[in-house]
Design an enzyme around this catalytic site. Structure first.
Site, PDB file in Angstrom:
ATOM      1  N   GLU A 285       0.844  -1.221   0.047  1.00  0.00           N
ATOM      2  CA  GLU A 285       0.022   0.142  -0.071  1.00  0.00           C
ATOM      3  C   GLU A 285       0.680   1.318   0.198  1.00  0.00           C
ATOM      4  OE1 GLU A 285      -3.409   1.941   2.870  1.00  0.00           O
ATOM      5  OE2 GLU A 285      -1.969   0.372   3.806  1.00  0.00           O
ATOM      6  N   LYS A 349      -9.396   2.589  -3.369  1.00  0.00           N
ATOM      7  CA  LYS A 349     -10.085   2.045  -2.089  1.00  0.00           C
ATOM      8  C   LYS A 349     -11.484   2.673  -1.668  1.00  0.00           C
ATOM      9  CE  LYS A 349      -8.707   1.608   2.924  1.00  0.00           C
ATOM     10  NZ  LYS A 349      -7.516   1.747   4.071  1.00  0.00           N
ATOM     11  N   CYS A 402      -5.363  -2.314   2.473  1.00  0.00           N
ATOM     12  CA  CYS A 402      -5.386  -2.249   3.965  1.00  0.00           C
ATOM     13  C   CYS A 402      -6.585  -2.995   4.706  1.00  0.00           C
ATOM     14  CB  CYS A 402      -5.252  -0.630   4.416  1.00  0.00           C
ATOM     15  SG  CYS A 402      -5.115  -0.621   6.441  1.00  0.00           S
TER      16      CYS A 402
END
Length: 528
Positions: A285, A349, A402
């Site tokens: 990430e 995301k 994540c």
């Protein structure tokens, strides 16, 4: 045992709260990295006995009669979440000069709020309470319902759900492919609470029989699944890069080129002995320490590094708006880059971390000078949609950034049309604390639920390749720097569809609710 249970039942005031807090804190030892699940056979019976004594006066109103049950569950939850999430404060110490003031709010405030769910669980349980095995079923239903709500209410935060305590190793993970986390949470609480029957001995034989049946089914199904050969239909050779970048340097302009060179160097080295050249390379990430819009030369360097047919999936900050001026939007994203240095796909995301990646009620908080706390130099915007990324070999990878991977339904929605799960993360914010291990365990369970291998790249660990049964093929420890080369067989799909797992879980909860209600009514009729 009867004497011990009796003493707990008669506790009141601060002593009751203290014991509930301690029982909850003790239960965290069942979660990663400790995995001492036997402790729950102490914590949950203590909670049952505390609830046996959590009664109000008959003359009190409905609210006041349930208040002791809520307080007991809340203190249990506060101990559980405080002991299980204290490491969140580590992120605020990365830039302590700016954010140390928020440490008490993060370390205490988050457990304070999450404990409300367990207070709700014990109130629900107390509504169906009885003096026999019915109260065990009531507690299982209450916790199952609370954990299900915790998955989506207030953006959701199902971290360290109770069901994970019953799945410390792959042998004990396989049942989740049938029950889903909804059913696993309820079943785990029921199983952990059954020893409470030893004190009163009512329904003890039934409790022992159910305990044996559940344990044998859980272990037996796990053994059967692991012993059943997996027949791969396709495969892919992958390299997972763990650069172990110091967060104090992450956005330092003077070291960005060095960080990028480290990533290129690890990615471009010759394969380990016995491994083929990777078809897919995976970076963590926000691994690229600059915007590609500002450094187009970086894409050229990537094209030079990638061999013919190779693809890189990298975590990046993606900008929309054309410049750093007002109106630009930034996304926490993964991008797919081909061997010509071209970005061929991107996924943003969708499920952002409140206060970490965006600021809820931003206008209100910014009046008091409060911004996001940990994610980086800018607020992120949420992506609008998700989709699998096509990777070499004709496969499709479902990327999750994540903590998106801790949400079973979110993962299942994309995994159903994919061949492999990809999780990129940066757990370096939390150092070598329980946090990265808990995060990895939850990602590991997603592989079992969906019957797909997991490829996980973390900045400083835990990076790993996990097969479709949750077994770790290879991994890099926390703070290690290097790469994993692995040949990953791809063998199919989940045992059951996400909808069927959800239905099974809800049916398990309903069964516990029906049993609790029936025994509660029978006891009331018997008393009358």
């Amino acid at each position: 045992m009867q004497r011990f249970a009796g003493r707990i039942i008669l506790l009141w005031g601060w002593r009751r709260s203290l014991v509930a807090f301690a029982a909850g804190a003790l239960a965290v030892l069942a979660q990663a990295p400790y995995d001492f699940f036997a402790v729950c056979f102490v914590s949950f019976p203590v909670l049952v006995w505390l609830l046996d004594g959590a009664t109000g006066e008959a003359s009190d109103g409905w609210f006041r009669r349930l208040r002791p049950a809520f307080a007991t569950g809340w203190w249990f939850g506060f101990g559980y979440f405080l002991a299980g999430l204290w490491w969140i404060g580590q992120a605020l110490l990365v830039e302590a000069d700016s954010f140390a003031w928020a440490l008490p709010f993060a370390v205490v405030g988050i457990p304070f709020a999450l404990a409300i769910f367990y207070g709700f669980a014990t109130v629900v349980a107390r509504l169906f309470w009885s003096s026999d095995i019915g109260r065990i079923a009531a507690l299982a239903f209450g916790f199952g319902l609370a954990e299900w709500l915790r998955d989506f209410l207030f953006t959701g935060f199902p971290w360290n759900a109770v069901g994970y305590a019953a799945m410390p190793v792959p042998l004990l993970m396989q049942s989740v492919s049938v029950t889903g986390m909804i059913g696993m949470n309820a079943l785990a609480v029921f199983l952990f609470s059954l020893p409470a029957l030893v004190a009163a001995r009512r329904h003890l034989r039934l409790g022992i029989a159910l305990f044996i049946i559940l344990v044998v089914a859980h272990v037996g199904f796990g053994y059967f699944r692991l012993a059943t050969p997996v027949k791969p239909t396709r495969s892919i050779d992958v390299r997972i890069v763990q650069p172990a970048v110091d967060l104090s340097e992450k956005w330092d302009a003077s070291v960005r080129d060095r960080i990028f060179a480290t990533l290129l160097g690890i990615s471009g080295k010759a394969p380990e002995e016995g491994h083929a050249k990777p078809q897919l390379i995976l970076w963590p990430e926000t691994s690229v320490p600059f915007l590609f819009t500002e450094r187009p030369d970086a894409l050229t360097a990537l094209g030079d590094m990638l061999a013919d047919g190779q693809m890189l999936i990298a975590g990046v900050v993606r900008e929309e708006g054309g410049s750093a001026s007002a109106g630009s939007r930034y996304y926490n994203s993964v991008v797919a880059i081909n061997d010509k240095g071209e970005i061929v796909d991107a996924v943003d995301k969708v499920h952002l971390v409140p206060f970490g990646e965006y600021l809820p009620f931003a206008d209100l908080f910014e009046r008091f000078g409060i911004g996001q706390l940990v994610a980086g130099p800018m607020n992120f915007a949420a992506g609008n949609e998700r989709h699998p990324i096509g990777v070499p070999g004709g496969l499709r990878a479902a990327p999750f950034i994540c903590y998106e991977v801790i949400f079973p339904d979110l993962v299942a929605a994309d995994a159903a049309s994919s061949d492999v799960i990809v999780n990129v993360t940066n757990d370096a914010w939390f150092g070598d604390t329980p946090g990265p291990y808990q995060h990895f365990r939850q990602a590991q369970i997603r592989a079992v639920e969906n019957g797909l291998p997991l490829l996980r790249a973390a900045n400083n660990g835990i990076s790993a390749v996990v097969d479709s049964r949750g077994r770790i093929v290879d991994a890099l420890a926390v703070d290690a720097r290097g790469a994993i080369d692995a040949h990953v067989p791809v063998s199919g799909r989940a045992l059951l569809s996400p909808d069927q797992r959800r239905i099974n879980g809800l049916l398990i909860m309903l069964l516990f609710a029906l049993a609790a209600f029936t025994l509660n009514v029978r006891q009331r009729l018997r008393v009358n």
